[in-house]
Design a protein around this motif. Structure first.
Motif, PDB file in Angstrom:
ATOM      1  N   GLY A  85       7.407   0.291  -6.229  1.00  0.00           N
ATOM      2  CA  GLY A  85       6.360   1.258  -5.943  1.00  0.00           C
ATOM      3  C   GLY A  85       4.969   0.654  -5.894  1.00  0.00           C
ATOM      4  O   GLY A  85       3.970   1.380  -5.950  1.00  0.00           O
ATOM      5  N   ASN A  86       4.900  -0.669  -5.786  1.00  0.00           N
ATOM      6  CA  ASN A  86       3.616  -1.360  -5.677  1.00  0.00           C
ATOM      7  C   ASN A  86       3.287  -1.662  -4.223  1.00  0.00           C
ATOM      8  O   ASN A  86       4.185  -1.911  -3.406  1.00  0.00           O
ATOM      9  CB  ASN A  86       3.633  -2.676  -6.463  1.00  0.00           C
ATOM     10  N   SER A  87       2.030  -1.646  -3.900  1.00  0.00           N
ATOM     11  CA  SER A  87       1.577  -2.019  -2.566  1.00  0.00           C
ATOM     12  C   SER A  87       1.904  -3.486  -2.311  1.00  0.00           C
ATOM     13  O   SER A  87       1.655  -4.346  -3.163  1.00  0.00           O
ATOM     14  CB  SER A  87       0.065  -1.793  -2.438  1.00  0.00           C
ATOM     15  N   ARG A  88       2.442  -3.787  -1.148  1.00  0.00           N
ATOM     16  CA  ARG A  88       2.731  -5.179  -0.804  1.00  0.00           C
ATOM     17  C   ARG A  88       1.449  -5.972  -0.521  1.00  0.00           C
ATOM     18  O   ARG A  88       1.494  -7.198  -0.404  1.00  0.00           O
ATOM     19  CB  ARG A  88       3.666  -5.245   0.401  1.00  0.00           C
TER      20      ARG A  88
ATOM     21  N   LEU B   2       1.199   4.609  11.078  1.00  0.00           N
ATOM     22  CA  LEU B   2       1.634   5.310   9.875  1.00  0.00           C
ATOM     23  C   LEU B   2       0.537   5.313   8.813  1.00  0.00           C
ATOM     24  O   LEU B   2      -0.254   4.366   8.739  1.00  0.00           O
ATOM     25  CB  LEU B   2       2.881   4.628   9.299  1.00  0.00           C
ATOM     26  N   PRO B   3       0.509   6.328   7.958  1.00  0.00           N
ATOM     27  CA  PRO B   3      -0.487   6.358   6.884  1.00  0.00           C
ATOM     28  C   PRO B   3      -0.048   5.498   5.703  1.00  0.00           C
ATOM     29  O   PRO B   3       1.144   5.231   5.518  1.00  0.00           O
ATOM     30  CB  PRO B   3      -0.522   7.835   6.489  1.00  0.00           C
ATOM     31  N   GLY B   4      -1.008   5.075   4.890  1.00  0.00           N
ATOM     32  CA  GLY B   4      -0.694   4.408   3.644  1.00  0.00           C
ATOM     33  C   GLY B   4      -0.454   2.922   3.763  1.00  0.00           C
ATOM     34  O   GLY B   4      -0.824   2.267   4.739  1.00  0.00           O
ATOM     35  N   ASP B   5       0.207   2.374   2.734  1.00  0.00           N
ATOM     36  CA  ASP B   5       0.519   0.952   2.599  1.00  0.00           C
ATOM     37  C   ASP B   5       2.021   0.733   2.625  1.00  0.00           C
ATOM     38  O   ASP B   5       2.787   1.619   2.216  1.00  0.00           O
ATOM     39  CB  ASP B   5       0.043   0.447   1.224  1.00  0.00           C
ATOM     40  N   PRO B   6       2.478  -0.461   3.026  1.00  0.00           N
ATOM     41  CA  PRO B   6       3.871  -0.820   2.778  1.00  0.00           C
ATOM     42  C   PRO B   6       4.073  -1.025   1.278  1.00  0.00           C
ATOM     43  O   PRO B   6       3.261  -1.680   0.623  1.00  0.00           O
ATOM     44  CB  PRO B   6       4.032  -2.133   3.550  1.00  0.00           C
ATOM     45  N   MET B   7       5.123  -0.448   0.730  1.00  0.00           N
ATOM     46  CA  MET B   7       5.361  -0.506  -0.711  1.00  0.00           C
ATOM     47  C   MET B   7       6.643  -1.282  -1.000  1.00  0.00           C
ATOM     48  O   MET B   7       7.586  -1.287  -0.196  1.00  0.00           O
ATOM     49  CB  MET B   7       5.487   0.908  -1.279  1.00  0.00           C
TER      50      MET B   7
ATOM     51  N   GLY C 102      -0.287  -5.776  -4.554  1.00  0.00           N
ATOM     52  CA  GLY C 102       0.625  -6.227  -5.586  1.00  0.00           C
ATOM     53  C   GLY C 102       0.638  -5.340  -6.811  1.00  0.00           C
ATOM     54  O   GLY C 102       1.194  -5.694  -7.853  1.00  0.00           O
ATOM     55  N   SER C 103       0.018  -4.170  -6.696  1.00  0.00           N
ATOM     56  CA  SER C 103      -0.050  -3.240  -7.830  1.00  0.00           C
ATOM     57  C   SER C 103       0.138  -1.815  -7.321  1.00  0.00           C
ATOM     58  O   SER C 103       0.323  -1.577  -6.129  1.00  0.00           O
ATOM     59  CB  SER C 103      -1.405  -3.367  -8.533  1.00  0.00           C
ATOM     60  N   GLY C 104       0.046  -0.880  -8.262  1.00  0.00           N
ATOM     61  CA  GLY C 104       0.167   0.523  -7.886  1.00  0.00           C
ATOM     62  C   GLY C 104      -1.042   1.052  -7.147  1.00  0.00           C
ATOM     63  O   GLY C 104      -1.003   2.151  -6.584  1.00  0.00           O
TER      64      GLY C 104
END
Length: 525
Positions: free
Chosen positions: A168-171, A159-164, A174-176
């Motif tokens: 709405g912060n990246s796991r 999957l693309p991206g980060d787990p959020m 820890g921020s946007g």
């Protein structure tokens, strides 16, 4: 004596040692031969219509190689022992593959559902399962691979991206701000390849925009060294649309959106499998060609058996859809600097002023195809690598990036301290004495997501324990575009950077003792 006094005296000693250095008037004489005018003349030729973007193996690259060898000859630099300035580099090339992907009797469309960039894969594969490995991340704060069963030989989907999290912060961060995993698909894919799947599907968002950005790579020829072909070990990577991803995992009961929502909600990956027959056929045609590194060898005097190597790649991306990819900054700028360096050292030798160590000026081919020209040289060195003191590499020094939009007086220095603290110190001292350029080390960090340290020709020397410096001015909106043209180059900044490279090379070539290798880190790819 107390500790504060010891520190103060040490600082004073180091300060006085640096300031006790005086300028070398002989070095200044030859550095002054490096001029904006000459650099402009060379670059306007290399990045002109005649050389057609200098695509590896094509007529434009051949004409550029001839131009370079004629320049070296005009400076009085003799050819190599075989009467040529060329080191032939044998390649295996392949046009874009014909790819068929069939899911339960329904065929996906190349370019509209997926695209396939590089590799010399020629294979047919069939399985009844696609296995999703979540975001494909393995980080101390979050891992999709923790406890994952062996995926060797399987078809996997990333999957693309980060787990959020719910805010709405990246796991991971820890921020946007998203993590380096999400910013750089290469990082996820490189990790996935270590798990040895047979196929990687990478969901790409937005698909059309990404496909458009990769058009030249999709349509260009794949290349590998003919001496280093490992077709059977290549793992095909397909960049796919979210809609194609939905179909690949449809039998699991999930869509891509439902899957990402579930992972984000629970903060851990799901073991999702989709059972349905999937057939992949990749048809690659291959042929052999030669390309050329262009070498100018300036023999030293009393220390001639040791060698300083100066490199810049002269190839670029050629033509596509009626447009020439001129590569003025990438890397006619570095190649023009290298011509000036060759002339300066040749003139010094002609007038009996060194160098003590030999200097090899090498215009490198096939950098854009995976650093192949420099890899071939380090695998098949014309001069012993054990005698090679250092490599100074120049790649893209003609433009500014956004960080220095208002200040042309800078250069990014990459790799200088990774193998030799002496090399780093010498470069800084030469800059302090002569050029006073801002030396920016931001991309020298092993954690730099751009991974510039492993993306130009110096890296193949570093892998062989040879100290390196990579001189670079950063990326810009015209990088790998047809709009990277000669009119946008800043020759004043090129002159200063080229003179810094010259002074550092001059010191390396003429000092009594070769620099030592006192570190073991070459960085990470």
């Amino acid at each position: 004596m107390n500790n504060k006094l010891i520190i103060l005296l040490s600082f004073i000693f180091c300060f006085n040692t640096i300031n006790a250095q005086t300028k070398n008037t002989i070095a200044e004489k030859y550095a002054s031969s490096i001029t904006e005018k000459d650099l402009k003349d060379y670059l306007y030729q290399l990045a002109g219509d005649e050389f057609l973007g200098r695509e590896t193996g094509e007529i434009g690259q051949k004409l550029a190689a001839e131009y370079l060898s004629n320049k070296f000859r005009s400076f009085g630099i003799p050819p190599l022992a075989d009467g040529s300035y060329y080191q032939k580099v044998p390649l295996i090339i392949s046009p874009p593959a014909e790819v068929m992907i069939n899911l339960a009797g329904n065929r996906f469309n190349d370019q509209s559902d997926f695209f396939f960039t590089r590799g010399l894969v020629d294979t047919s594969l069939a399985q009844n399962k696609v296995y999703c490995v979540g975001y494909g991340i393995d980080d101390e704060k979050y891992s999709d691979y923790a406890g994952l069963e062996d995926v060797s030989g399987k078809f996997i989907l990333i999957l693309p991206g980060d787990p959020m999290d719910k805010r709405g912060n990246s796991r991971i961060t820890g921020s946007g701000e998203i993590s380096n995993w999400a910013k750089n698909s290469r990082k996820k894919i490189a990790l996935a390849k270590t798990k040895n799947p047979s196929v990687i599907f990478y969901v790409t968002e937005p698909f059309e925009e990404t496909r458009s950005r990769f058009t030249h790579y999709i349509e260009s020829k794949s290349m590998k060294l003919a001496t280093n072909v490992t077709v059977e070990k290549d793992i095909p990577v397909f960049y796919i649309s979210k809609e194609m991803g939905d179909k690949l995992i449809s039998k699991s009961g999930y869509t891509i959106d439902k899957l990402t929502s579930s992972i984000n909600k629970h903060g851990k990956t799901l073991r999702v499998e989709s059972l349905q027959p999937l057939l992949i056929d990749i048809d690659k045609k291959v042929e052999k060609i030669d390309t050329e590194n262009v070498l100018a060898y300036i023999e030293g005097s009393d220390l001639k058996d040791e060698l300083v190597v100066l490199t810049a790649h002269y190839d670029h991306l050629g033509e596509s859809h009626g447009k020439i990819y001129y590569g003025a900054d990438d890397n006619a700028s570095g190649t023009s600097a290298m011509i000036e360096l060759a002339e300066a050292f040749a003139q010094a030798k002609k007038e009996g002023n060194g160098p003590r160590r030999s200097v090899l000026i090498m215009a490198v081919t096939a950098e854009e195809k995976g650093l192949l020209g420099s890899l071939y040289y380090t695998d098949n060195p014309v001069f012993p690598l054990s005698s090679t003191v250092a490599n100074l590499n120049i790649d893209m020094i003609g433009r500014r990036d956004k960080k220095y939009a208002d200040d042309p007086n800078y250069v990014y220095v990459i790799g200088s301290d990774k193998l030799s603290s002496e090399l780093h110190t010498i470069n800084e001292q030469m800059n302090t004495l002569y050029t006073n350029i801002t030396l920016d080390y931001v991309y020298n960090d092993d954690k730099d997501p751009n991974k510039y340290y492993s993306r130009s020709d110096h890296y193949n020397f570093a892998k062989n324990n040879i100290p390196v410096i990579f001189y670079f001015n950063g990326s810009h909106e015209d990088y790998h575009e047809a709009s990277d043209t000669k009119e946008k180059i800043e020759f004043g900044k090129m002159e200063k950077i080229t003179r810094l490279v010259f002074y550092t090379a001059w010191e390396l070539a003429n000092r009594d003792k070769r620099i030592s290798v006192d570190k073991i880190s070459i960085g990470k790819e």
